[in-house]
Design an enzyme around this catalytic site. Structure first.
Site: not given
Length: 473
Positions: A158, A246, A275
């Site tokens: 994802f 990532d 984040k």
């Protein structure tokens, strides 16, 4: 032409929004945002109105105190409303936030600090607003730096839901309605170095990069075999392919290092983060690249502005980033995350021995996945439609999360690509006492649901509550 008249309703003020009842909030969400998401939350009994937050705790409108073990999917490494982040923002409240005709000292300081805490020779940063944007920028840099078009990615991955990031996300559910996607993507199994090398050989001279999560988050907190990341980097070097890590979820101390790839001393060519970088206060994303990759892509005056972002690198967001790094470094939260995570995983694995509903426990540091066995509850067939039954059977993790929330005031959630897994990503400031409370609460739920009867009762209650609220709305 005359002005278009406004609708009859009055504009809602900030004060009115804060004072809204839970019923009003739900009504507005149903009518103006996403009605089916409300239905899903209510079906799983996860809808609450929270009115205060501090550290690892939040409080609802009934005064109940909850421990946040979700941590906004890894965005709250410092917890809710960390005072040092807020105080840092006060210091720059009079500075220009957006001013593109000058160089911002706050932005340059954050870029310098990222070059210090990231592995190896990573040096040049680009700032944006989210993890998906960071991935988009990294993919573009890989293509312009290599002159190639293909991207290898992993099944179950994802990377975001914008078009480029979605094209290298490994679940068809999110992709099938939006084709054609960005072409020349190649999917390989996660953790399989031999299939990866085959894809590199088959792709011949058209593969720009391999993008990988050091731990797959939305797939259900999947960790690769030991040594896999190191082998990935070796293969990328062998076939002249860039490695993009990532680290949007794993970064900033979550797994026991500043970044997860540092555990195997791997230095990617490009590293994405977001984040937690904003300290739980400001939205900010970034990617950082080594000098060679950056200069091949954007190292001339005519190319240096080919990829930009209006809000990227703004003063408020970068100040939050500076303060976040300072707090993590000062308190050693990345090191303590490993110690707490090891303790947490050990406690959960003890439960796994006694309860068959608990299928698996995995993760690193304070990024933990708890997978539950699928269940079949024939009694529910009498009360729900086929579509709702499929949802309930798939979302076992959601039902466990519902019980943790409603009975024990513990906040968790399931992972997007495997809803039978609940993720545990609390603030890095979580205490051993709070971890013990989580384990004790989960054990009580597992005992209650040993034959799934307790879960059936709770689920039916949520189903009827959801249907009643839908009629009222």
């Amino acid at each position: 032409m005359g002005e278009v008249p406004m609708k009859k309703e009055e504009i809602v003020s900030i004060e009115e929004a804060i004072a809204m009842s839970a019923t009003e909030v739900e009504k507005n969400y149903r009518q103006n945002i996403n009605p089916n998401f409300v239905t899903l939350l209510k079906l799983l009994g996860l809808n609450k109105k929270f009115i205060r937050a501090e550290g690892t705790k939040v409080w609802d409108d009934e005064g109940k105190e909850y421990i946040d073990f979700l941590g906004a999917y890894g965005a709250l490494n410092l917890g809710h409303n960390h005072l040092e982040i807020i105080e840092a923002l006060k210091k720059i409240s009079n500075l220009p936030n957006l001013l593109q005709t000058t160089i911002n000292p706050i932005t340059t300081a954050l870029a310098k600090n990222l070059s210090i805490i990231t592995p190896g020779d990573l040096k040049y940063s680009f700032f944006c607003n989210s993890g998906a944007e960071a991935v988009e920028g990294a993919l573009k840099l890989a293509k312009i730096a290599t002159g190639k078009s293909g991207i290898i990615y992993c099944k179950g991955s994802f990377h975001g839901k914008s078009m480029g990031a979605l094209s290298v996300t490994g679940r068809d559910k999110y992709k099938k309605y939006f084709g054609p996607l960005v072409p020349f993507g190649i999917e390989v199994p996660y953790g399989d170095q031999y299939q990866l090398e085959k894809a590199m050989i088959d792709g011949k001279d058209n593969i720009a990069a391999f993008i990988i999560e050091p731990i797959q988050g939305e797939a259900g907190i999947i960790t690769p075999p030991a040594g896999y990341l190191k082998k990935v980097k070796e293969l990328c070097n062998k076939y002249n392919i860039l490695m993009i890590a990532d680290e949007v979820q794993t970064g900033l101390g979550r797994t026991g290092n500043w970044f997860a790839c540092q555990e195997e001393e791997v230095v990617p060519d490009i590293l994405c983060m977001a984040k937690a970088l904003g300290g739980g206060i400001m939205p900010i994303g970034a990617y950082i690249a080594n000098e060679t990759t950056w200069k091949r892509g954007y190292g001339t005056i005519d190319k240096c502005l080919l990829h930009t972002s209006t809000f990227g690198g703004n003063t408020w967001a970068c100040t939050a980033g500076l303060a976040t790094i300072e707090v993590i470094n000062k308190e050693g939260l990345h090191c303590r995350a490993k110690e707490k995570g090891d303790y947490f995983l050990n406690q959960l694995n003890q439960l796994k021995k006694d309860y068959p509903l608990l299928k698996d426990v995995r993760g690193k540091g304070l990024m933990i996945g708890i997978e539950f066995a699928e269940i079949n509850l024939p009694i529910i067939n009498k009360f729900v439609s086929l579509d709702q039954k499929i949802i309930l059977e798939e979302y076992v993790g959601g039902m466990i999360a519902s019980q943790l929330s409603n009975e024990y005031q513990i906040i968790t959630a399931y992972t997007l690509n495997n809803p039978n897994v609940i993720r545990v990503e609390p603030p890095l400031t979580i205490t051993i006492k709070e971890i013990d409370y989580f384990v004790e609460s989960l054990e009580k739920i597992l005992k209650q649901n040993k034959k799934f009867g307790g879960m059936a009762k709770e689920t039916i209650k949520n189903v009827f509550s959801s249907f009643r609220r839908q009629r009222e709305a």
